[in-house]
Motif scaffolding. Structure first.
Motif, PDB file in Angstrom:
ATOM      1  N   GLU A 394       0.823  -1.207   0.000  1.00 50.48           N
ATOM      2  CA  GLU A 394       0.000   0.000   0.000  1.00 50.48           C
ATOM      3  C   GLU A 394       0.860   1.261   0.000  1.00 50.48           C
ATOM      4  OE1 GLU A 394      -2.468  -3.281   1.775  1.00 50.48           O
ATOM      5  OE2 GLU A 394      -0.407  -2.576   1.961  1.00 50.48           O
ATOM      6  N   VAL A 395       1.967   1.244   0.739  1.00 47.43           N
ATOM      7  CA  VAL A 395       2.868   2.394   0.746  1.00 47.43           C
ATOM      8  C   VAL A 395       3.569   2.517  -0.607  1.00 47.43           C
ATOM      9  CG1 VAL A 395       4.895   3.446   1.821  1.00 47.43           C
ATOM     10  CG2 VAL A 395       3.196   2.263   3.233  1.00 47.43           C
ATOM     11  N   ALA A 396       3.963   1.389  -1.179  1.00 46.11           N
ATOM     12  CA  ALA A 396       4.623   1.405  -2.483  1.00 46.11           C
ATOM     13  C   ALA A 396       3.709   2.004  -3.552  1.00 46.11           C
ATOM     14  CB  ALA A 396       5.040  -0.008  -2.873  1.00 46.11           C
ATOM     15  N   ILE A 397       2.420   1.705  -3.485  1.00 41.16           N
ATOM     16  CA  ILE A 397       1.464   2.270  -4.440  1.00 41.16           C
ATOM     17  C   ILE A 397       1.375   3.786  -4.271  1.00 41.16           C
ATOM     18  CG2 ILE A 397      -1.008   2.435  -4.962  1.00 41.16           C
ATOM     19  CD1 ILE A 397      -1.139  -0.612  -4.499  1.00 41.16           C
ATOM     20  N   THR A 398       1.330   4.257  -3.045  1.00 42.75           N
ATOM     21  CA  THR A 398       1.252   5.693  -2.780  1.00 42.75           C
ATOM     22  C   THR A 398       2.512   6.404  -3.246  1.00 42.75           C
ATOM     23  OG1 THR A 398      -0.053   5.112  -0.830  1.00 42.75           O
ATOM     24  CG2 THR A 398       0.677   7.396  -1.015  1.00 42.75           C
ATOM     25  N   ARG A 399       3.627   5.720  -3.155  1.00 38.00           N
ATOM     26  CA  ARG A 399       4.905   6.289  -3.565  1.00 38.00           C
ATOM     27  C   ARG A 399       4.952   6.572  -5.067  1.00 38.00           C
ATOM     28  NH1 ARG A 399       9.153   6.471  -0.491  1.00 38.00           N
ATOM     29  NH2 ARG A 399       8.453   4.807   0.896  1.00 38.00           N
ATOM     30  N   PHE A 400       3.998   6.057  -5.810  1.00 37.76           N
ATOM     31  CA  PHE A 400       3.900   6.347  -7.241  1.00 37.76           C
ATOM     32  C   PHE A 400       3.796   7.856  -7.491  1.00 37.76           C
ATOM     33  CE2 PHE A 400       0.818   7.431 -10.597  1.00 37.76           C
ATOM     34  CZ  PHE A 400       1.502   6.998 -11.723  1.00 37.76           C
ATOM     35  N   SER A 401       3.203   8.574  -6.537  1.00 38.74           N
ATOM     36  CA  SER A 401       3.019  10.011  -6.715  1.00 38.74           C
ATOM     37  C   SER A 401       4.347  10.752  -6.703  1.00 38.74           C
ATOM     38  CB  SER A 401       2.132  10.568  -5.595  1.00 38.74           C
ATOM     39  OG  SER A 401       2.107  11.972  -5.631  1.00 38.74           O
ATOM     40  N   SER A 402       4.432  11.789  -7.526  1.00 40.29           N
ATOM     41  CA  SER A 402       5.612  12.655  -7.491  1.00 40.29           C
ATOM     42  C   SER A 402       5.714  13.397  -6.169  1.00 40.29           C
ATOM     43  CB  SER A 402       5.553  13.663  -8.647  1.00 40.29           C
ATOM     44  OG  SER A 402       4.387  14.479  -8.560  1.00 40.29           O
ATOM     45  N   GLY A 403       4.618  13.425  -5.404  1.00 40.79           N
ATOM     46  CA  GLY A 403       4.646  14.047  -4.090  1.00 40.79           C
ATOM     47  C   GLY A 403       5.470  13.279  -3.079  1.00 40.79           C
ATOM     48  N   ALA A 404       5.755  12.011  -3.339  1.00 40.91           N
ATOM     49  CA  ALA A 404       6.505  11.195  -2.387  1.00 40.91           C
ATOM     50  C   ALA A 404       7.883  11.786  -2.131  1.00 40.91           C
ATOM     51  CB  ALA A 404       6.617   9.762  -2.894  1.00 40.91           C
ATOM     52  N   ASP A 405       8.518  12.286  -3.160  1.00 41.63           N
ATOM     53  CA  ASP A 405       9.874  12.828  -3.036  1.00 41.63           C
ATOM     54  C   ASP A 405       9.919  14.341  -3.226  1.00 41.63           C
ATOM     55  OD1 ASP A 405      11.128  10.298  -2.617  1.00 41.63           O
ATOM     56  OD2 ASP A 405      10.918   9.894  -4.752  1.00 41.63           O
ATOM     57  N   PHE A 406       8.768  14.996  -3.203  1.00 36.79           N
ATOM     58  CA  PHE A 406       8.721  16.429  -3.456  1.00 36.79           C
ATOM     59  C   PHE A 406       9.441  17.189  -2.342  1.00 36.79           C
ATOM     60  CE2 PHE A 406       6.802  20.661  -3.442  1.00 36.79           C
ATOM     61  CZ  PHE A 406       6.868  20.983  -4.790  1.00 36.79           C
ATOM     62  N   ARG A 407      10.204  18.207  -2.722  1.00 37.79           N
ATOM     63  CA  ARG A 407      10.921  19.027  -1.749  1.00 37.79           C
ATOM     64  C   ARG A 407      10.444  20.471  -1.840  1.00 37.79           C
ATOM     65  NH1 ARG A 407      15.438  16.268   0.444  1.00 37.79           N
ATOM     66  NH2 ARG A 407      15.069  14.048  -0.023  1.00 37.79           N
ATOM     67  N   PHE A 408      10.119  21.043  -0.710  1.00 44.10           N
ATOM     68  CA  PHE A 408       9.745  22.456  -0.652  1.00 44.10           C
ATOM     69  C   PHE A 408      10.995  23.327  -0.690  1.00 44.10           C
ATOM     70  CE2 PHE A 408       6.233  20.234   1.478  1.00 44.10           C
ATOM     71  CZ  PHE A 408       5.156  20.739   0.771  1.00 44.10           C
ATOM     72  N   THR A 409      10.867  24.509  -1.292  1.00 37.25           N
ATOM     73  CA  THR A 409      11.983  25.455  -1.356  1.00 37.25           C
ATOM     74  C   THR A 409      11.579  26.771  -0.701  1.00 37.25           C
ATOM     75  OG1 THR A 409      11.286  26.273  -3.539  1.00 37.25           O
ATOM     76  CG2 THR A 409      12.850  24.432  -3.488  1.00 37.25           C
ATOM     77  N   ASP A 410      12.556  27.519  -0.282  1.00 39.53           N
ATOM     78  CA  ASP A 410      12.316  28.822   0.341  1.00 39.53           C
ATOM     79  C   ASP A 410      12.147  29.862  -0.766  1.00 39.53           C
ATOM     80  OD1 ASP A 410      12.287  31.208   1.711  1.00 39.53           O
ATOM     81  OD2 ASP A 410      13.965  30.691   3.033  1.00 39.53           O
ATOM     82  N   ARG A 411      10.972  30.450  -0.856  1.00 39.93           N
ATOM     83  CA  ARG A 411      10.689  31.444  -1.892  1.00 39.93           C
ATOM     84  C   ARG A 411      10.746  32.872  -1.354  1.00 39.93           C
ATOM     85  NH1 ARG A 411       5.930  28.880  -5.789  1.00 39.93           N
ATOM     86  NH2 ARG A 411       7.217  27.177  -6.631  1.00 39.93           N
ATOM     87  N   GLY A 412      11.310  33.045  -0.179  1.00 36.42           N
ATOM     88  CA  GLY A 412      11.442  34.383   0.365  1.00 36.42           C
ATOM     89  C   GLY A 412      10.193  34.830   1.073  1.00 36.42           C
ATOM     90  N   PRO A 413      10.114  36.100   1.431  1.00 40.29           N
ATOM     91  CA  PRO A 413       8.961  36.605   2.197  1.00 40.29           C
ATOM     92  C   PRO A 413       7.693  36.639   1.358  1.00 40.29           C
ATOM     93  CG  PRO A 413      10.405  38.414   1.546  1.00 40.29           C
ATOM     94  CD  PRO A 413      11.135  37.146   1.191  1.00 40.29           C
ATOM     95  N   SER A 414       6.564  36.612   2.052  1.00 40.63           N
ATOM     96  CA  SER A 414       5.278  36.765   1.388  1.00 40.63           C
ATOM     97  C   SER A 414       5.173  38.154   0.752  1.00 40.63           C
ATOM     98  CB  SER A 414       4.128  36.601   2.395  1.00 40.63           C
ATOM     99  OG  SER A 414       4.205  35.359   3.047  1.00 40.63           O
ATOM    100  N   ILE A 415       4.516  38.223  -0.416  1.00 41.42           N
ATOM    101  CA  ILE A 415       4.356  39.501  -1.115  1.00 41.42           C
ATOM    102  C   ILE A 415       2.857  39.757  -1.302  1.00 41.42           C
ATOM    103  CG2 ILE A 415       4.789  40.763  -3.245  1.00 41.42           C
ATOM    104  CD1 ILE A 415       7.276  39.010  -3.627  1.00 41.42           C
ATOM    105  N   PRO A 416       2.338  40.859  -0.776  1.00 39.96           N
ATOM    106  CA  PRO A 416       0.894  41.154  -0.920  1.00 39.96           C
ATOM    107  C   PRO A 416       0.472  41.208  -2.381  1.00 39.96           C
ATOM    108  CG  PRO A 416       1.895  42.597   0.712  1.00 39.96           C
ATOM    109  CD  PRO A 416       3.024  41.879   0.033  1.00 39.96           C
TER     110      PRO A 416
END
Length: 420
Positions: A394-416
């Motif tokens: 079941e975990v292996a099936i979920t790992r099919f998603s590109s979200g499994a290894d997705f990495r967040f990056t720092d995009r700096g401060p919020s901009i209104p």
């Protein structure tokens, strides 16, 4: 060896920096619930039923949890800007993985594009039928179900959307949002009416301290590009994390409602529901461990379990996590609101621990899970064994998603975002 018992109390033990790292992870985890569940629906019922369940689960849960998040963060307006704020805090739109870019014209008009759609990346290899099911059949009713939590006269309509022509077209899709005061109000979906009656819909979570000086205590200010969670106060981040964990539970209740309509037996409902739970349990445990830089020792395992959205928020699940020597013990009470609602945690018994074993294996493949039952609930012990255990299917099936290894990056401060 000196025995010790240490209790872990969830999100409130984290500092502001840790919480700001955790919240996007929780949002992405909620998005990946569908990758965990939908493959098993396709196997049992086919693509068309999978599509129907996806529509119904989001329509059942989104109005409920959006209403909760709006109330928690003071998003009390009924315009396009208010709607976009709610989407930024929705498990249907984790930042960067679902890269929404917003434009606001005025109170009643706006637009957004997805510069990157992780969900599209997951289904595009399956062919145009699956892309159309997601980007047309599912999105049309579920976008409107999300919108009505802000304004029942709002409508979200496509400018363009996949299947992509040409095949590398960017942005991946574009949509307009309009509110017409003369337009008829959309009704609340029937399943959402039911979900509003659950304990999950009304459970009280940690209050935000308006006197906090370390960041925003609400989202009453302007809508911003790339909402940075580190700009919220510590108590606001605790509440946001709890609400996002609760979004998981609410989505699961909607999924269960829809599957039950189509299943041949309650046994089949439990089987599919359990497979969904197992897949997301393991993958989320792995991602939380990595994001927070935790190890495989008992304290680290307990920390991940106390933060895992499947086991939280604690006010709803009643789950307690403690370290006992080299072991970790999780107590699942028999009388929590989560048990009353009959969702994910109600599946777990002495004889069915696959979701908890999936968490354990993700954190340390040598961990073995066992349980004892008592009148007050289930006590589950995580103990290190001698044999390395394989990852569940079941975990292996979920790992099919590109979200499994997705990495967040720092995009700096919020901009209104200023109206155009």
């Amino acid at each position: 060896m000196t025995e010790r018992t240490t209790r872990r109390d969830g999100y409130a033990v984290l500092d502001q920096t840790q919480l700001a790292t955790l919240v996007p992870e929780l949002l992405l985890s909620g998005q990946l619930i569908d990758r965990s569940g939908m493959a098993h629906l396709i196997s049992a019922f086919g693509r068309e039923t999978m599509t129907a369940v996806a529509i119904e689960e989001w329509m059942a849960s989104s109005p409920v949890y959006t209403n909760r998040m709006r109330a928690a963060l003071g998003i009390d307006g009924d315009g396009v800007e208010d709607m976009f704020k709610a989407i930024q805090l929705d498990i249907g739109a984790p930042p960067q993985f679902m890269d929404f870019r917003y434009e606001v014209t005025d109170h009643d008009h706006g637009a957004f594009v997805l510069d990157h759609c992780g969900a599209l990346m997951d289904v595009e290899p399956l062919g145009d039928e699956y892309v159309t099911a997601m980007c047309h059949d599912i999105e049309d009713p579920t976008f409107d179900a999300t919108a009505i939590a802000t304004n029942r006269r709002a409508r979200i309509r496509p400018i363009h959307r996949p299947p992509r022509v040409p095949t590398d077209r960017t942005p991946h899709c574009a949509w307009t949002v309009t509110i017409d005061p003369e337009r008829a109000e959309l009704p609340l979906p029937p399943d959402a009416e039911h979900v509003f009656t659950t304990r999950a819909a009304s459970v009280e979570l940690s209050p935000i301290d308006p006197a906090d000086a370390d960041g925003m205590t609400d989202y009453r200010g302007p809508l911003v590009h790339d909402l940075q969670f580190r700009e919220f106060s510590t108590s606001a981040l605790v509440r946001i994390a709890e609400e996002v964990a609760l979004q998981h539970q609410l989505l699961a209740l909607g999924f269960q409602l829809s599957v039950r309509r189509r299943a041949e037996s309650e046994e089949q409902v439990r089987e599919i529901f359990g497979k969904q739970l197992t897949g997301i349990s393991g993958l989320t445990a792995e991602r939380l461990q990595r994001a927070l830089g935790l190890g495989r020792d008992a304290d680290s395992v307990a920390q991940v379990l106390s933060l895992h959205p499947i086991l939280g928020p604690a006010q709803y699940t009643g789950v307690e996590v403690r370290v006992d020597g080299d072991d970790v013990v999780v107590h699942l009470p028999a009388d929590s609101p989560a048990m009353t609602d009959g969702g994910w945690l109600a599946l777990l018994t002495v004889d069915y621990l696959a979701p908890l074993q999936a968490m354990a294996t993700a954190l340390d493949p040598f961990l073995v899970v066992s349980a004892t039952a008592a009148d007050d609930g289930l006590q589950v012990r995580f103990t290190r064994g001698d044999q390395e255990l394989p990852e569940s299917g079941e975990v292996a099936i979920t790992r099919f998603s590109s979200g499994a290894d997705f990495r967040f990056t720092d995009r700096g401060p919020s901009i209104p975002i200023t109206p155009i």
